[in-house]
Design a protein around this motif. Structure first.
Motif, mmCIF file in Angstrom:
data_model
loop_
_atom_site.group_PDB
_atom_site.id
_atom_site.type_symbol
_atom_site.label_atom_id
_atom_site.label_comp_id
_atom_site.label_asym_id
_atom_site.label_seq_id
_atom_site.Cartn_x
_atom_site.Cartn_y
_atom_site.Cartn_z
ATOM 1 N N ARG A 111 -13.089 -32.350 7.834
ATOM 2 C CA ARG A 111 -12.505 -31.528 8.887
ATOM 3 C C ARG A 111 -12.553 -32.238 10.222
ATOM 4 N N VAL A 112 -11.878 -31.624 11.220
ATOM 5 C CA VAL A 112 -12.103 -32.021 12.604
ATOM 6 C C VAL A 112 -12.520 -30.756 13.343
ATOM 7 N N THR A 113 -13.307 -30.933 14.382
ATOM 8 C CA THR A 113 -13.857 -29.768 15.085
ATOM 9 C C THR A 113 -13.996 -30.015 16.574
ATOM 10 N N PHE A 114 -13.778 -28.952 17.343
ATOM 11 C CA PHE A 114 -14.157 -28.989 18.753
ATOM 12 C C PHE A 114 -15.665 -29.235 18.820
ATOM 13 N N THR A 115 -16.095 -29.890 19.887
ATOM 14 C CA THR A 115 -17.528 -30.124 20.084
ATOM 15 C C THR A 115 -18.112 -29.040 20.988
ATOM 16 N N LEU A 116 -19.434 -28.986 21.060
ATOM 17 C CA LEU A 116 -20.076 -27.958 21.896
ATOM 18 C C LEU A 116 -19.714 -28.083 23.377
ATOM 19 N N PRO A 117 -19.636 -29.305 23.927
ATOM 20 C CA PRO A 117 -19.234 -29.352 25.358
ATOM 21 C C PRO A 117 -17.886 -28.690 25.603
ATOM 22 N N LEU A 118 -16.958 -28.862 24.669
ATOM 23 C CA LEU A 118 -15.628 -28.256 24.844
ATOM 24 C C LEU A 118 -15.712 -26.743 24.671
ATOM 25 N N ILE A 119 -16.345 -26.306 23.606
ATOM 26 C CA ILE A 119 -16.467 -24.861 23.357
ATOM 27 C C ILE A 119 -17.209 -24.186 24.516
ATOM 28 N N ASN A 120 -18.259 -24.835 24.995
ATOM 29 C CA ASN A 120 -19.085 -24.214 26.046
ATOM 30 C C ASN A 120 -18.476 -24.307 27.434
ATOM 31 N N HIS A 121 -17.266 -24.864 27.524
ATOM 32 C CA HIS A 121 -16.575 -24.860 28.819
ATOM 33 C C HIS A 121 -15.551 -23.723 28.882
ATOM 34 N N ALA A 122 -15.500 -22.933 27.820
ATOM 35 C CA ALA A 122 -14.526 -21.822 27.752
ATOM 36 C C ALA A 122 -14.898 -20.704 28.719
ATOM 37 N N ARG A 123 -13.883 -19.952 29.122
ATOM 38 C CA ARG A 123 -14.161 -18.746 29.917
ATOM 39 C C ARG A 123 -14.772 -17.665 29.029
ATOM 40 N N THR A 124 -14.183 -17.544 27.831
ATOM 41 C CA THR A 124 -14.681 -16.544 26.882
ATOM 42 C C THR A 124 -14.749 -17.157 25.496
ATOM 43 N N ALA A 125 -15.901 -17.011 24.852
ATOM 44 C CA ALA A 125 -16.030 -17.367 23.428
ATOM 45 C C ALA A 125 -16.227 -16.052 22.693
ATOM 46 N N PRO A 133 -24.530 -34.512 12.994
ATOM 47 C CA PRO A 133 -24.600 -35.294 14.246
ATOM 48 C C PRO A 133 -23.571 -34.789 15.281
ATOM 49 N N ALA A 134 -22.527 -34.105 14.792
ATOM 50 C CA ALA A 134 -21.503 -33.588 15.722
ATOM 51 C C ALA A 134 -22.114 -32.619 16.726
ATOM 52 N N LEU A 135 -23.226 -31.997 16.343
ATOM 53 C CA LEU A 135 -23.881 -31.026 17.240
ATOM 54 C C LEU A 135 -24.470 -31.707 18.477
ATOM 55 N N GLU A 136 -24.698 -33.014 18.347
ATOM 56 C CA GLU A 136 -25.353 -33.721 19.487
ATOM 57 C C GLU A 136 -24.321 -34.463 20.337
ATOM 58 N N GLU A 137 -23.045 -34.323 20.001
ATOM 59 C CA GLU A 137 -21.990 -34.994 20.780
ATOM 60 C C GLU A 137 -21.967 -34.429 22.202
ATOM 61 N N THR A 138 -21.960 -35.340 23.179
ATOM 62 C CA THR A 138 -22.002 -34.844 24.567
ATOM 63 C C THR A 138 -20.758 -35.210 25.371
ATOM 64 N N SER A 139 -19.906 -36.098 24.826
ATOM 65 C CA SER A 139 -18.764 -36.475 25.679
ATOM 66 C C SER A 139 -17.412 -36.282 24.994
ATOM 67 N N ARG A 140 -17.369 -36.441 23.685
ATOM 68 C CA ARG A 140 -16.056 -36.262 23.041
ATOM 69 C C ARG A 140 -15.712 -34.784 22.925
ATOM 70 N N LEU A 141 -14.369 -34.540 22.829
ATOM 71 C CA LEU A 141 -13.886 -33.153 22.738
ATOM 72 C C LEU A 141 -13.721 -32.723 21.286
ATOM 73 N N VAL A 142 -13.323 -33.699 20.447
ATOM 74 C CA VAL A 142 -13.036 -33.401 19.047
ATOM 75 C C VAL A 142 -13.635 -34.522 18.195
ATOM 76 N N VAL A 143 -14.314 -34.128 17.116
ATOM 77 C CA VAL A 143 -14.906 -35.147 16.235
ATOM 78 C C VAL A 143 -14.604 -34.794 14.780
ATOM 79 N N ALA A 144 -14.748 -35.789 13.932
ATOM 80 C CA ALA A 144 -14.597 -35.553 12.490
ATOM 81 C C ALA A 144 -15.885 -34.949 11.965
ATOM 82 N N ALA A 145 -15.757 -34.128 10.935
ATOM 83 C CA ALA A 145 -16.940 -33.479 10.343
ATOM 84 C C ALA A 145 -16.734 -33.403 8.840
ATOM 85 N N TYR A 146 -17.813 -33.612 8.108
ATOM 86 C CA TYR A 146 -17.733 -33.457 6.651
ATOM 87 C C TYR A 146 -18.822 -32.493 6.208
#
Ligand code: 6PG
Length: 242
Positions: free
Chosen positions: A183-197, A162-175
């Protein structure tokens, strides 16, 4: 701005790590020149260890203004920072112990904050404080380093999570059942705001997922890293690329 994707195929992990180190140093120069600091989110796992070791050695160690670098972690296992599974510990051993990054520039996930949800919330709050963000604001990292599992996961964003569908949080828990780890992980909105991945992917076990993602398959988590105003580098070895 269209998404820029660059794929570099190296003969082996050593060459892959060297190519990634060149990008790391180049983006550092640009970030420090433009904004006076270099904001990096690091990847865990085993693949990036050689890169971290390289950065701590000549010629790279002299090229990087370590006092202007800030390190965060794109994901972290919910274990103590001295635990063998800790991504922070891996980076501390391979890089931080050998370069003069000020302690206050090392922003590890606060795994001591409690359960994974509490750790995720605390890390998100730390990000918002550091980036001086209000609600809805998104941090913009200069570089987000990522790996990819054989199943196509990246950071701790696993297929079907479900973490893949997160649209507003920056960091979520993941199992992850497969690895049995919280674990905890950056979400896609945060990763996809990077200048370079930048992905570092090595080994024949990654070949199927890598081929799918580079072929445009966006159902796998790694295939959903597409910075809207940024670039993606794939540093892969011959074994993974085929
Ligand atoms: C982690 C990583 C994870 C890793 C992939 C690839 O915490 O384990 O962030 O996403 O990058 O699982 O791991 P390897 O580099 O060990 O193959």
């Amino acid at each position: 701005m269209t998404l820029s994707i660059t794929v570099r195929v190296a003969q082996d992990l050593a060459e892959l790590s060297h190519q990634a180190a060149l990008l790391f140093a180049e983006r550092c120069r640009g970030a420090v020149e433009a904004r006076g600091r270099y904001l990096v989110a690091l990847s865990g796992g085993s693949t990036p260890r050689q890169l971290y070791t390289l950065l701590a050695q000549p010629p790279f160690v002299q090229q990087i203004e370590w006092g202007k670098v800030h390190f965060f972690w794109g994901d972290e296992r919910c274990v103590p920072p001295d635990h063998p599974e800790s991504n922070y510990r891996m980076v501390a051993e391979s890089l931080l112990a050998h370069v003069p990054v000020p302690q206050e520039n090392v922003h590890r996930a606060p795994v001591e904050a409690g359960d994974p949800e509490a750790v995720a919330a605390a890390y998100e709050e730390a990000l918002r404080r550091f980036f001086l963000l209000g609600p809805g604001g998104l941090p913009r990292f200069d570089l987000v380093l990522l790996g990819m599992g054989a199943d196509g996961h990246t950071a701790s964003l696993f297929p079907g999570s479900p973490a893949l569908e997160e649209t507003s949080r920056l960091v979520v828990a993941a199992y992850t059942e497969a690895l049995g780890s919280h674990r905890v992980t950056f979400t896609l909105p945060l990763i996809n705001h990077a200048r370079t991945a930048a992905f570092l992917v090595a080994g024949v076990d990654k070949r199927e997922s890598l081929s799918a993602v580079l072929g445009g398959e966006s159902r796998l988590p790694a295939g959903r890293v597409r910075p809207a105003n940024g670039e993606v580098y794939w540093f892969v070895d011959r074994a993974a690329r085929g």
